[in-house]
Design an enzyme around this catalytic site. Sequence first.
Site, PDB file in Angstrom:
ATOM      1  N   HIS A 185      37.449  35.337  55.480  1.00  0.00           N
ATOM      2  CA  HIS A 185      37.325  36.536  54.644  1.00  0.00           C
ATOM      3  C   HIS A 185      37.743  37.763  55.452  1.00  0.00           C
ATOM      4  CE1 HIS A 185      35.570  39.686  52.125  1.00  0.00           C
ATOM      5  NE2 HIS A 185      35.511  38.789  51.151  1.00  0.00           N
ATOM      6  N   GLU A 193      42.695  37.493  48.078  1.00  0.00           N
ATOM      7  CA  GLU A 193      41.893  38.699  47.922  1.00  0.00           C
ATOM      8  C   GLU A 193      42.611  39.870  48.572  1.00  0.00           C
ATOM      9  OE1 GLU A 193      37.289  38.379  47.323  1.00  0.00           O
ATOM     10  OE2 GLU A 193      37.791  38.032  49.396  1.00  0.00           O
TER      11      GLU A 193
END
Length: 242
Positions: free
Chosen positions: A98, A167
Site C-alpha cells: 500500500h 489505487e
Amino acid sequence: MKKIIIGNWKMNKTVSETRDFIQKFDIFYQENVGKIKEDLDFAIAPSFISLSLISKSLTKKLEIAAQNLSQFDSGAFTGEISGKMLQDLGTKYVIIGHSERREIFKEKDEELKNKILQAQKYDLIPVFCVGESLLEFEAGLTKKVIISQINAIKSVLNFQKAIIAYEPIWAIGTGKTATAAIAEKVCGMIKENFGKDTTVIYGGSVNSKNINELVSQKSIDGALVGGASLDPEEFGKILVNS
C-alpha cells in the site's frame, strides 16, 4: 469473473468499536441479503488486534483480510505478525505494498517480494497495491509507473492466486476518484500486460454512490474501499450496489 470488495480500515476502530460494527453490519446484511449478488466476495481488513473478531460475524461470507504481514517467517522480530499467524486465524487476504507503507514506512521492492513469498507460503491471497502520484498522473506517466511497480515483484507473484489493486495515490482519502473511464483504462492495461485472467480491483475514495459505475467496467473486478468501509451501513450499501 467474480467481483470482490475489501474494506481497508487502516488504523481505525478499537476492539469494542469493531464489535459494534459487526453487530450493525450483520443486521444490515440479513435485511438486505436478497439485494446482494450471490457470487460477490467481500472481506474486511481491520487492525491486527481485531482480526479474530471478524470471524465472529454471523455473516459467514465475510472474510478476514490483513493490512500487512512480516517479511520474515518467525523469530526475534519484535512487533511483527507472520503469515503463519494470519493463516491460523483464518485470514484469506493480505494487503501488500500500500502506498502509505511505501511512503511512510519506506518499504522497498525487496521487502515487498519477501512479504509476497510469505503470504503465498501460508496460502494467503496477496492484494498487491500499485498507483501513481498526482505529478506522475499529470505527466502522463501512469502506465510506466504501474508496469514498473508490478515488474519489480512479478518474478515471485503467482498472478493466478493474487489480486492487483490499482489505487492512484492522488485519489486515496482525498475525495477525488479516478473517473470510471480512467480506472478502466489502467485496470485494462494491467490485464493486457500481465494476463487477462489477472484479478484487478480499484481503490481510491470508493463509496456506495460510485461503486456501481466502477465495477460495471469490463476490466475492474472489484474495489479496495477505505473510509467508506468504516460505516457498517455504507459498507453494506457498497455490497448491494456492486
